[in-house]
Design a protein around this motif. Structure first.
Motif, PDB file in Angstrom:
ATOM      1  N   SER A 456      -6.505  -7.664   5.562  1.00 12.96           N
ATOM      2  CA  SER A 456      -6.401  -8.999   4.955  1.00 12.96           C
ATOM      3  C   SER A 456      -5.784  -9.953   5.975  1.00 12.96           C
ATOM      4  N   LEU A 457      -6.145 -11.240   5.860  1.00 14.86           N
ATOM      5  CA  LEU A 457      -5.639 -12.282   6.742  1.00 14.86           C
ATOM      6  C   LEU A 457      -5.223 -13.468   5.892  1.00 14.86           C
ATOM      7  N   HIS A 458      -3.968 -13.891   6.026  1.00 19.31           N
ATOM      8  CA  HIS A 458      -3.441 -15.002   5.242  1.00 19.31           C
ATOM      9  C   HIS A 458      -2.778 -16.014   6.179  1.00 19.31           C
ATOM     10  N   LEU A 459      -2.864 -17.290   5.776  1.00 16.03           N
ATOM     11  CA  LEU A 459      -2.236 -18.377   6.524  1.00 16.03           C
ATOM     12  C   LEU A 459      -1.095 -18.951   5.700  1.00 16.03           C
ATOM     13  N   GLY A 466       4.781 -25.508  12.205  1.00 18.42           N
ATOM     14  CA  GLY A 466       3.866 -24.526  12.736  1.00 18.42           C
ATOM     15  C   GLY A 466       3.201 -23.699  11.646  1.00 18.42           C
ATOM     16  N   LEU A 467       2.326 -22.822  12.103  1.00 18.92           N
ATOM     17  CA  LEU A 467       1.515 -21.996  11.202  1.00 18.92           C
ATOM     18  C   LEU A 467       1.839 -20.519  11.453  1.00 18.92           C
ATOM     19  N   GLU A 468       1.803 -19.740  10.392  1.00 18.66           N
ATOM     20  CA  GLU A 468       2.017 -18.290  10.490  1.00 18.66           C
ATOM     21  C   GLU A 468       0.775 -17.581   9.959  1.00 18.66           C
ATOM     22  N   VAL A 469       0.192 -16.744  10.802  1.00 22.20           N
ATOM     23  CA  VAL A 469      -0.980 -15.947  10.423  1.00 22.20           C
ATOM     24  C   VAL A 469      -0.502 -14.512  10.204  1.00 22.20           C
ATOM     25  N   ILE A 470      -0.730 -14.012   9.014  1.00 24.14           N
ATOM     26  CA  ILE A 470      -0.294 -12.656   8.663  1.00 24.14           C
ATOM     27  C   ILE A 470      -1.535 -11.770   8.515  1.00 24.14           C
ATOM     28  N   ILE A 471      -1.641 -10.772   9.384  1.00 23.62           N
ATOM     29  CA  ILE A 471      -2.762  -9.822   9.358  1.00 23.62           C
ATOM     30  C   ILE A 471      -2.213  -8.462   8.927  1.00 23.62           C
ATOM     31  N   THR A 472      -2.834  -7.863   7.941  1.00 18.69           N
ATOM     32  CA  THR A 472      -2.439  -6.534   7.457  1.00 18.69           C
ATOM     33  C   THR A 472      -3.624  -5.590   7.600  1.00 18.69           C
ATOM     34  N   LEU A 473      -3.437  -4.536   8.389  1.00 18.65           N
ATOM     35  CA  LEU A 473      -4.492  -3.551   8.632  1.00 18.65           C
ATOM     36  C   LEU A 473      -4.050  -2.203   8.058  1.00 18.65           C
ATOM     37  N   PRO A 474      -4.804  -1.649   7.120  1.00 20.40           N
ATOM     38  CA  PRO A 474      -4.411  -0.348   6.547  1.00 20.40           C
ATOM     39  C   PRO A 474      -4.673   0.792   7.521  1.00 20.40           C
ATOM     40  N   ARG A 475      -3.801   1.791   7.513  1.00 16.72           N
ATOM     41  CA  ARG A 475      -3.985   2.981   8.353  1.00 16.72           C
ATOM     42  C   ARG A 475      -4.643   4.077   7.527  1.00 16.72           C
ATOM     43  N   VAL A 476      -5.906   3.880   7.225  1.00 15.47           N
ATOM     44  CA  VAL A 476      -6.632   4.866   6.409  1.00 15.47           C
ATOM     45  C   VAL A 476      -7.579   5.703   7.248  1.00 15.47           C
ATOM     46  N   TYR A 477      -7.706   5.399   8.513  1.00 13.78           N
ATOM     47  CA  TYR A 477      -8.664   6.117   9.352  1.00 13.78           C
ATOM     48  C   TYR A 477      -7.910   7.093  10.235  1.00 13.78           C
ATOM     49  N   LYS A 478      -7.999   8.347   9.925  1.00  6.06           N
ATOM     50  CA  LYS A 478      -7.306   9.389  10.673  1.00  6.06           C
ATOM     51  C   LYS A 478      -8.255   9.985  11.705  1.00  6.06           C
ATOM     52  N   GLN A 479      -7.675  10.431  12.795  1.00  6.06           N
ATOM     53  CA  GLN A 479      -8.491  11.011  13.852  1.00  6.06           C
ATOM     54  C   GLN A 479      -9.026  12.363  13.411  1.00  6.06           C
ATOM     55  N   ARG A 480     -10.266  12.612  13.779  1.00  5.15           N
ATOM     56  CA  ARG A 480     -10.913  13.879  13.362  1.00  5.15           C
ATOM     57  C   ARG A 480     -10.268  15.050  14.088  1.00  5.15           C
TER      58      ARG A 480
END
Length: 480
Positions: A456-459, A466-480
């Motif tokens: 998700s990306l929120h402003l 100034g502006l704050e951009v908040i990026i949230t990346l889930p850690r759902v991809y595990k290495q095989r």
């Protein structure tokens, strides 16, 4: 400090199955031991009472024998018994009652003493003193109250009352056969011995339980690890499908239920691939084909006699061409045909900030690798950081990593975005500043890339400026 959560240990199917197996084995062993102990205890109680009755019959004969002997012959017979090796009883004639250190009371002990007393009282009148008790060999007093059994020499027959490996309780019967003369009889009941209350699970059973449970858990673990491996691959493929639709079909293996789920997933993936491929080809074809009529219209506009009309035509054609280029750029820069791999975001941010190190500051503690599309993420972060520098003078990028998600916070010191425009700024061609560069697609493309990673990306406008951009990346991809 993060508190330990016991429930986190049992999120996986294997850990829950191992826990269930362990509890099942323990419950089964406890229940079987309970019934087994009860059954054995009943059988042993019957045997012990029968043995006690037989011993008391023999003791009654010995007591009657000594009572009938004249006083001057009793000690002579006692010495002969010791010289000949004694009888099944340890016998002594004492001038006082020997105080016995009794074993712990129990229902079975009370029952045995009652049985022995009932047999002895057949020939021993109630007026005659009778003492019956059980004592352990190490605490048993004999002959005198200050002499222990273990201190007697073997010639007195003490060895008959001691079994070193078990040390069962010794039955002691004392009868006052004459004034100030007590007949002392000591013996061990035949097996099964009176050993006090039975434990529900013995030490040997605990060792056996641990050993069998360990073997069972090992077999269960390897079996379920083997059976659930296709399920793990299916879960990983489902997680990564959102950002890598063109991954290879999964191999159909494992139990029939997992094979059916894998087959359904492969069919769904193939249908989505065909749908997106057809839509993308159509969109690219339309965008590309529009260039030809636009060029032709420009040539015809130049042939018009009116300069004013020609200029109007060219303005409309410029707008149309910008829309076509923007559409192609959107398709190109949000292209998801890129393999998922481990991305070092710190290294990526250093590459972005290297041309302008004085304007970009990266703040972080410890950041693990993130599985995603490196070029797409670099394109996204570059757009956002360039915007911050373009409309401000300084940009700070902060990385906050955790087990479940990775958060990227980009702050600038620019003018920010009007509150009413925060929701509309992501729309294509939406621009707040009229400069010569850009088409108003950067923020939309950046958000599309983050959405493609299930993030998700929120402003948010900062309180100071100034502006704050908040990026949230889930850690759902595990290495095989």
């Amino acid at each position: 400090m993060k508190l330990f959560n016991f429930s986190n240990m049992f999120h996986s199917l294997i850990s829950r199955m191992l826990l269930l197996t362990t509890l099942s084995v323990i419950c089964a062993q406890v229940m079987s031991s309970f019934f087994w102990i009860n059954q054995v205890a009943k059988n042993e109680e019957v045997s012990v009472l029968l043995n006690a009755k037989n011993v008391s019959e023999n003791a009654l004969g010995t007591i009657s024998f000594f009572q009938k002997l004249p006083l001057q012959y009793r000690y002579l017979v006692l010495e002969q018994l010791h010289d000949l090796g004694g009888s099944r009883f340890f016998v002594s004639l004492n001038h006082e009652e020997i105080k016995i250190n009794p074993i712990a009371n129990s229902e079975l002990k009370t029952h045995i003493i009652s049985t022995i007393e009932s047999v002895l009282r057949r020939r021993i009148p109630a007026s005659q003193q009778l003492r019956i008790e059980f004592s352990y060999p190490d605490d048993l007093h004999v002959i005198k109250n200050d002499i222990l059994l273990k201190d007697l020499p073997p010639s007195l027959g003490a060895y008959a009352l001691i079994i070193p490996s078990i040390k069962p309780p010794i039955l002691v019967i004392q009868v006052e056969i004459s004034p100030n003369e007590w007949l002392y009889l000591g013996t061990i009941l035949p097996p099964p011995y009176l050993m006090g209350n039975k434990t529900l699970i013995s030490q040997q059973q605990i060792v056996t339980l641990c050993f069998t449970t360990l073997i069972l858990l090992l077999f269960t673990y390897f079996f379920f690890a083997w059976q659930t491996k296709p399920l793990k691959e299916l879960a990983l493929a489902v997680s990564e499908m959102s950002i890598n639709l063109n991954q290879a079909p999964l191999k159909e293996q494992g139990p029939s239920e997992i094979i059916a789920a894998t087959r359904a997933f492969n069919h769904m993936q193939q249908k989505l691939q065909r749908y997106l491929r057809d839509r993308e080809v159509l969109f690219r074809s339309i965008s590309h084909d529009l260039k030809t009529p636009i060029t032709r219209l420009r040539l015809r506009a130049e042939l018009l006699d009116s300069d004013k009309l020609t200029e109007s035509f060219n303005v409309d054609l410029d707008d149309l061409e910008m829309l076509v280029k923007g559409a192609l750029q959107t398709v190109k820069e949000t292209d998801i045909h890129e393999n998922i791999q481990d991305v070092d975001l710190l290294k990526l941010l250093k590459q972005i900030s290297s041309p302008q190190p004085d304007k970009i500051k990266v703040v972080y503690k410890k950041v693990a690798l993130y599985r995603g599309k490196p070029f797409a993420l670099k394109r996204c972060l570059t757009n956002l950081i360039d915007n911050g520098i373009k409309y401000g003078t300084q940009v700070m990028v902060q990385l906050v990593d955790s087990e479940d998600e990775l958060q990227i916070i980009i702050q600038d010191n620019g003018p920010g975005i009007p509150k009413q425009e925060l929701d509309n700024i992501f729309m294509p061609y939406r621009r707040l500043h009229h400069d010569e560069h850009g088409h108003g697609l950067g923020l939309g493309i950046a958000r599309n890339i983050i959405h493609a990673h299930n993030g998700s990306l929120h402003l948010v406008n900062r309180e100071c400026s100034g502006l704050e951009v908040i990026i949230t990346l889930p850690r759902v991809y595990k290495q095989r």
